[in-house]
Motif scaffolding. Structure first.
Motif, PDB file in Angstrom:
ATOM      1  N   LYS A 147       0.830  -1.225   0.000  1.00 53.77           N
ATOM      2  CA  LYS A 147       0.000   0.000   0.000  1.00 53.77           C
ATOM      3  C   LYS A 147       0.852   1.258   0.000  1.00 53.77           C
ATOM      4  CE  LYS A 147      -0.860   0.400   5.034  1.00 53.77           C
ATOM      5  NZ  LYS A 147      -0.183  -0.787   5.561  1.00 53.77           N
ATOM      6  N   THR A 148       2.109   1.144   0.399  1.00 62.64           N
ATOM      7  CA  THR A 148       2.982   2.321   0.440  1.00 62.64           C
ATOM      8  C   THR A 148       3.647   2.606  -0.910  1.00 62.64           C
ATOM      9  OG1 THR A 148       4.737   0.873   1.256  1.00 62.64           O
ATOM     10  CG2 THR A 148       3.459   2.098   2.899  1.00 62.64           C
ATOM     11  N   ALA A 149       3.412   1.739  -1.910  1.00 57.45           N
ATOM     12  CA  ALA A 149       4.052   1.924  -3.215  1.00 57.45           C
ATOM     13  C   ALA A 149       3.175   2.799  -4.105  1.00 57.45           C
ATOM     14  CB  ALA A 149       4.293   0.574  -3.885  1.00 57.45           C
ATOM     15  N   ALA A 150       3.810   3.422  -5.127  1.00 56.07           N
ATOM     16  CA  ALA A 150       3.068   4.274  -6.058  1.00 56.07           C
ATOM     17  C   ALA A 150       2.411   3.463  -7.160  1.00 56.07           C
ATOM     18  CB  ALA A 150       4.004   5.315  -6.667  1.00 56.07           C
ATOM     19  N   GLY A 151       2.953   2.288  -7.519  1.00 55.40           N
ATOM     20  CA  GLY A 151       2.406   1.463  -8.581  1.00 55.40           C
ATOM     21  C   GLY A 151       3.208   1.573  -9.863  1.00 55.40           C
ATOM     22  N   VAL A 152       2.619   1.098 -10.955  1.00 56.79           N
ATOM     23  CA  VAL A 152       3.276   1.131 -12.267  1.00 56.79           C
ATOM     24  C   VAL A 152       2.364   1.857 -13.252  1.00 56.79           C
ATOM     25  CG1 VAL A 152       4.546  -1.004 -11.852  1.00 56.79           C
ATOM     26  CG2 VAL A 152       2.284  -1.110 -12.905  1.00 56.79           C
ATOM     27  N   ARG A 153       2.937   2.207 -14.433  1.00 57.93           N
ATOM     28  CA  ARG A 153       2.127   2.925 -15.419  1.00 57.93           C
ATOM     29  C   ARG A 153       1.205   1.944 -16.130  1.00 57.93           C
ATOM     30  NH1 ARG A 153       5.265   6.709 -19.499  1.00 57.93           N
ATOM     31  NH2 ARG A 153       5.888   4.693 -20.381  1.00 57.93           N
ATOM     32  N   GLY A 154      -0.052   2.307 -16.223  1.00 54.62           N
ATOM     33  CA  GLY A 154      -1.031   1.418 -16.842  1.00 54.62           C
ATOM     34  C   GLY A 154      -1.219   1.685 -18.321  1.00 54.62           C
ATOM     35  N   ILE A 155      -1.156   2.955 -18.767  1.00 51.27           N
ATOM     36  CA  ILE A 155      -1.345   3.339 -20.154  1.00 51.27           C
ATOM     37  C   ILE A 155      -0.435   4.525 -20.446  1.00 51.27           C
ATOM     38  CG2 ILE A 155      -3.306   4.822 -19.524  1.00 51.27           C
ATOM     39  CD1 ILE A 155      -4.527   4.291 -22.256  1.00 51.27           C
ATOM     40  N   LYS A 156       0.090   4.565 -21.696  1.00 53.84           N
ATOM     41  CA  LYS A 156       0.900   5.707 -22.097  1.00 53.84           C
ATOM     42  C   LYS A 156      -0.043   6.831 -22.511  1.00 53.84           C
ATOM     43  CE  LYS A 156       5.139   3.416 -23.614  1.00 53.84           C
ATOM     44  NZ  LYS A 156       6.012   3.119 -24.788  1.00 53.84           N
ATOM     45  N   LEU A 157       0.019   7.943 -21.832  1.00 50.33           N
ATOM     46  CA  LEU A 157      -0.865   9.071 -22.101  1.00 50.33           C
ATOM     47  C   LEU A 157      -0.146  10.118 -22.927  1.00 50.33           C
ATOM     48  CD1 LEU A 157      -2.474   9.564 -18.560  1.00 50.33           C
ATOM     49  CD2 LEU A 157      -3.545   8.495 -20.556  1.00 50.33           C
ATOM     50  N   ALA A 158      -0.888  10.741 -23.840  1.00 49.83           N
ATOM     51  CA  ALA A 158      -0.340  11.847 -24.609  1.00 49.83           C
ATOM     52  C   ALA A 158      -0.173  13.047 -23.679  1.00 49.83           C
ATOM     53  CB  ALA A 158      -1.265  12.191 -25.770  1.00 49.83           C
ATOM     54  N   LYS A 159       0.605  14.021 -24.116  1.00 51.57           N
ATOM     55  CA  LYS A 159       0.834  15.206 -23.297  1.00 51.57           C
ATOM     56  C   LYS A 159      -0.490  15.937 -23.051  1.00 51.57           C
ATOM     57  CE  LYS A 159       3.772  19.284 -22.967  1.00 51.57           C
ATOM     58  NZ  LYS A 159       4.819  20.097 -23.617  1.00 51.57           N
ATOM     59  N   GLY A 160      -0.746  16.267 -21.809  1.00 54.98           N
ATOM     60  CA  GLY A 160      -1.977  16.964 -21.449  1.00 54.98           C
ATOM     61  C   GLY A 160      -3.166  16.044 -21.224  1.00 54.98           C
ATOM     62  N   ASP A 161      -2.985  14.730 -21.413  1.00 53.23           N
ATOM     63  CA  ASP A 161      -4.082  13.788 -21.196  1.00 53.23           C
ATOM     64  C   ASP A 161      -3.989  13.207 -19.785  1.00 53.23           C
ATOM     65  OD1 ASP A 161      -6.313  12.374 -21.745  1.00 53.23           O
ATOM     66  OD2 ASP A 161      -5.371  10.933 -23.138  1.00 53.23           O
ATOM     67  N   GLU A 162      -5.107  12.671 -19.260  1.00 57.02           N
ATOM     68  CA  GLU A 162      -5.135  12.047 -17.944  1.00 57.02           C
ATOM     69  C   GLU A 162      -6.250  11.014 -17.905  1.00 57.02           C
ATOM     70  OE1 GLU A 162      -8.010  15.265 -15.639  1.00 57.02           O
ATOM     71  OE2 GLU A 162      -5.854  15.361 -15.310  1.00 57.02           O
ATOM     72  N   LEU A 163      -6.098  10.055 -17.026  1.00 47.62           N
ATOM     73  CA  LEU A 163      -7.138   9.048 -16.865  1.00 47.62           C
ATOM     74  C   LEU A 163      -8.348   9.663 -16.173  1.00 47.62           C
ATOM     75  CD1 LEU A 163      -5.647   5.583 -15.809  1.00 47.62           C
ATOM     76  CD2 LEU A 163      -6.425   6.320 -18.033  1.00 47.62           C
ATOM     77  N   THR A 164      -9.538   9.269 -16.654  1.00 44.35           N
ATOM     78  CA  THR A 164     -10.774   9.738 -16.020  1.00 44.35           C
ATOM     79  C   THR A 164     -11.559   8.600 -15.389  1.00 44.35           C
ATOM     80  OG1 THR A 164     -11.923   9.542 -18.155  1.00 44.35           O
ATOM     81  CG2 THR A 164     -11.014  11.726 -17.549  1.00 44.35           C
ATOM     82  N   ASN A 165     -11.447   7.372 -15.989  1.00 43.68           N
ATOM     83  CA  ASN A 165     -12.205   6.235 -15.464  1.00 43.68           C
ATOM     84  C   ASN A 165     -11.392   4.962 -15.593  1.00 43.68           C
ATOM     85  OD1 ASN A 165     -14.960   7.351 -14.821  1.00 43.68           O
ATOM     86  ND2 ASN A 165     -14.812   7.952 -16.977  1.00 43.68           N
ATOM     87  N   ILE A 166     -11.630   4.051 -14.681  1.00 46.40           N
ATOM     88  CA  ILE A 166     -11.093   2.695 -14.759  1.00 46.40           C
ATOM     89  C   ILE A 166     -12.249   1.751 -14.469  1.00 46.40           C
ATOM     90  CG2 ILE A 166      -9.513   1.011 -13.746  1.00 46.40           C
ATOM     91  CD1 ILE A 166      -7.584   3.278 -13.142  1.00 46.40           C
ATOM     92  N   TYR A 167     -12.453   0.808 -15.367  1.00 43.65           N
ATOM     93  CA  TYR A 167     -13.561  -0.137 -15.219  1.00 43.65           C
ATOM     94  C   TYR A 167     -12.999  -1.527 -15.002  1.00 43.65           C
ATOM     95  CZ  TYR A 167     -15.835   3.752 -17.649  1.00 43.65           C
ATOM     96  OH  TYR A 167     -16.283   4.995 -18.018  1.00 43.65           O
ATOM     97  N   VAL A 168     -13.608  -2.281 -14.095  1.00 43.53           N
ATOM     98  CA  VAL A 168     -13.222  -3.673 -13.847  1.00 43.53           C
ATOM     99  C   VAL A 168     -14.370  -4.552 -14.340  1.00 43.53           C
ATOM    100  CG1 VAL A 168     -12.618  -5.397 -12.115  1.00 43.53           C
ATOM    101  CG2 VAL A 168     -11.803  -3.038 -11.863  1.00 43.53           C
ATOM    102  N   LEU A 169     -14.070  -5.444 -15.339  1.00 45.93           N
ATOM    103  CA  LEU A 169     -15.092  -6.297 -15.937  1.00 45.93           C
ATOM    104  C   LEU A 169     -14.828  -7.745 -15.561  1.00 45.93           C
ATOM    105  CD1 LEU A 169     -15.189  -4.784 -19.554  1.00 45.93           C
ATOM    106  CD2 LEU A 169     -16.576  -4.141 -17.572  1.00 45.93           C
ATOM    107  N   SER A 170     -15.818  -8.401 -15.040  1.00 46.67           N
ATOM    108  CA  SER A 170     -15.673  -9.827 -14.766  1.00 46.67           C
ATOM    109  C   SER A 170     -15.878 -10.606 -16.059  1.00 46.67           C
ATOM    110  CB  SER A 170     -16.696 -10.255 -13.706  1.00 46.67           C
ATOM    111  OG  SER A 170     -18.010 -10.006 -14.161  1.00 46.67           O
TER     112      SER A 170
END
Length: 746
Positions: A692-715
């Protein structure tokens, strides 16, 4: 003029100055003198009232006049400290023996302050005038200059009872504190008499006479066995609890009635005590209290706690002893100024100092009275002698040219210049040898003193004077006789001012609270968009399911004994006990979740709630965390099984925030959506598990000025669509790609 510079260490100057300042505060402000048991401000206030002749049997005088006079003559400090001392000395709920008779609003036991000094009036109490100030005119104590050396004030007051024990004292000095409990006047007087009869009396023997403190508020001292050590050393803790009765009322219910409170509770602590009872109800420590009311009138204490039907009244009372100030501790530190320095004293040394002081007072008093009687004797003898030769004295007075000539004849038998009727009268006059005082008394004598009855009265007064001289000489010549006088005086004071003991001294077992087991049920925690939370049972939720889903921002299903975990955008997790939240009807308003538990740092007015679930469910699953900057990770839920109410759930980079926390199962896929409508679907198993103390890893390469807005978990097999620019995107049909790639544009 030559000047010399003296060099010295700064630390030495500071040390000396601080010690001087400390001793000044200790001796002149905060700590009482063992002899009269008074602090300087109390002593000066009482003396000023004595000087103003504000006697107990005379009209009251404005408090402002007394305070101003005291401040101007003797106590050059703030008027508030003088008025506060005056007020406290008048309050019978703070002092066992009030020394001031107050008229007007002098405060209440519940902490109401006294009215301003311009409204209230005061005068000396009878006991203060007779027992504390009665012998001031007999030269029994030393008088010292006041602060500007324009007045004289007594070094101590000639108090004839151990005021330090009777009225106690409290004060904070520099590095020192005094806290002396109050005692029963009658018992203390008996203790003094016992010490005078046996100066080798032990503390244990003394405590058979003075068993312990006697507070004006009554109560019960519960640690009797500890008192011997406390009164031997002068230091310790006295446990005291209020007196309560259990009464039956209509409807088969009971109520707890508190009639006496612990002495430390007086003042604002009564209100705090009532608030603490309310907190016990609000925090579900007890469900047996139905109502609380303070029915006290004046100084008659009556706090009523009404219980629900079937409640165990004794168990509730024990809970009050354990969790509120109905049972409190009085810290004892019997520090007083003795022989010019602060000293912590046991009960027997305090009484020893008092008795030594009484012998000193008695010696000075009877020395003064003996001197007065001897002066009176001299004059009375002269007047009696003059009555025997009154014709000759009249002849001298008539034959003298002036008073000086007549006085010279009376004192030294000088007859030159005085006209006599006969040589015999002149010869008799030459034999006169009156003293200066006798001669002056003869010259001042009025003619009516020559009446036969007056002469007889004079001889009677002389006989009385001789008796007093013999008595005073006997007292001053024998310590045993002096002890008898002191004891007789103490017994008279005891007879007039003693009262029954109020505080009970006993050994009482510690209060034990039997906690009733909580019935475990399934509940739903409903959190609305205003961050108000409430708990309902599952049948209530099922009946109102549709309305609950519309009105609630988050719904958590759990057990009533569980905790709910709240994850926020700032990366924190807040654990809240379900029992801390209000349980009731579906339409109840609930309570702000920010205030549900003391010590919790949650504030949903400043941070958004991202995810909520029960701790029981979280610790047996894995959680996926995702942030705006596309940092993702998996965390084992057991890492959140902590006792702390607030922890950091993940590490965030600068200007990053959490957008997703969800439970993820094996085989689930994860779809990430950016603000520029880039989508990337990956296998959940490809996301690394981190602490829980770690920052994690990059999930997707984002273009400059872009940011994640949603993450969906699908079974597996789940279908889900989202709308992007008026078209539906089926997330489950997206191609599964690799983590840390750009994804596809939609």
């Amino acid at each position: 003029m030559a000047q010399e510079i003296i060099r010295t260490e700064y630390s030495e100057i500071m040390q000396k100055s601080f010690i001087d300042y400390s001793m000044s505060v200790i001796l002149a402000r905060a700590v009482p003198d063992v002899r009269d048991g008074l602090k300087p401000v109390q002593r000066r206030t009482l003396y000023d009232m004595y000087e103003l002749k504000v006697d107990y049997n005379k009209p009251y005088k404005k408090s402002a006049r007394i305070v101003g006079d005291t401040m101007g003559k003797y106590h050059p400090h703030g008027d508030s400290s003088i008025y506060e001392a005056l007020v406290v000395m008048s309050q019978d709920f703070k002092k066992s023996l009030p020394l001031v008779d107050g008229h007007g609003n002098f405060g209440s036991i519940e902490g109401d302050g006294a009215a301003a000094m311009r409204y209230t009036e005061a005068r000396l109490a009878k006991v203060a005038q007779e027992v504390y100030l009665g012998d001031l005119d007999k030269n029994v104590v030393d008088f010292i200059p006041n602060y500007d050396e324009t007045e004289k004030e007594p070094e101590v007051l000639p108090v004839r009872v151990p005021n330090l024990l009777i009225n106690g004292s409290d004060g904070i000095a520099v590095g020192m504190v005094t806290s002396i409990p109050q005692h029963n006047l009658g018992e203390v007087v008996d203790g003094v008499i016992a010490y005078m009869k046996n100066p080798d009396i032990s503390t244990a023997e003394m405590m058979e006479i003075i068993p312990g403190p006697d507070f004006p508020t009554g109560g019960i001292v519960t640690n009797k066995d500890d008192l011997l050590e406390i009164y031997s050393t002068g230091v310790g803790k006295i446990k005291i609890r209020g007196k309560a009765e259990i009464e039956k009322i209509k409807g088969g219910k009971e109520q707890i009635v508190i009639t006496e409170i612990p002495y430390p509770m007086i003042g604002a602590n009564i209100g705090k005590f009532l608030n603490d009872i309310c907190s016990l109800v609000e925090t579900k420590k007890t469900n047996d209290i139905a109502d609380i009311s303070n029915q006290s009138k004046g100084e008659q204490m009556r706090i009523v706690i009404e219980l629900r039907k079937g409640a165990d009244a004794q168990n509730v009372l024990n809970l009050l002893y354990k969790k509120t100030r109905l049972e409190d501790t009085f810290g004892v530190n019997m520090l007083a100024v003795a022989d010019g320095k602060p000293e912590t004293l046991g009960i027997v040394p305090i009484i020893k100092h008092h008795v030594d002081f009484q012998y000193e007072l008695c010696t000075r008093k009877y020395t003064h009275l003996l001197g007065k009687e001897q002066e009176k004797k001299e004059i009375q003898e002269g007047l009696i002698k003059a009555c025997d030769v009154i014709d000759l004295i009249i002849e001298i007075l008539r034959g003298s040219k002036d008073v000086k000539q007549a006085k010279a004849c009376l004192v030294d038998g000088i007859t030159a210049g005085i006209k006599f009727k006969s040589q015999k009268s002149k010869a008799d006059a030459e034999q006169l040898h009156f003293t200066e005082k006798q001669a002056q008394a003869i010259l001042d004598m009025r003619l009516h003193r020559l009446i036969g009855l007056e002469i007889e009265a004079l001889r009677g007064d002389y006989a009385e004077t001789m008796d007093k001289i013999a008595r005073y000489t006997k007292i001053l010549g024998s310590r045993a006789e002096m002890a008898k006088v002191i004891i007789k005086d103490l017994q008279a004071i005891r007879k007039e001012y003693a009262r029954d003991r109020r505080t009970v001294i006993d050994n009482v077992e510690e209060a034990v609270v039997e906690e009733k087991p909580i019935e475990v049920i399934d509940v739903a925690v409903l959190i609305d968009r205003f961050a108000y939370a409430r708990v309902v049972d599952m049948p209530t939720f099922e009946r109102n399911k549709e309305a609950a889903e519309i009105e609630s921002k988050k719904i958590v299903f759990c057990k009533n004994i569980d905790k709910i975990c709240l994850f926020t955008e700032k990366g924190d997790m807040h654990a809240i006990k379900v029992l801390s939240l209000p349980f009731g009807k579906f339409r109840d308003k609930g309570q702000p979740i920010d205030t549900a538990e003391k010590g919790s740092k949650i504030d949903l007015t400043k941070e958004n709630l991202i995810f909520a679930d029960s701790m029981e469910n979280i610790i047996k699953n894995k959680l996926i965390f995702g942030t705006k900057q596309a940092m993702i990770k998996l965390v084992d839920g057991s890492e959140f099984d902590v006792s702390r109410k607030t922890i950091a759930a993940t590490k965030l980079n600068d200007k990053d925030e959490v957008i997703c926390v969800q439970i993820i199962n094996p085989g689930d896929t994860v779809v990430m959506q950016s603000a520029k409508d880039m989508f990337l679907r990956i296998e959940g198993d490809t996301i690394p598990e981190k602490k829980k103390t770690a920052a994690g890893v990059r999930g997707i390469k984002l273009a400059k000025g872009d940011e994640l807005t949603n993450i969906y978990v699908l079974s597996e097999g789940e279908t889900k669509e989202v709308k992007v620019k008026d078209k539906d995107v089926a997330l489950n049909r997206l191609h599964i790609g690799s983590r840390d790639t750009k994804g596809v544009k939609k």
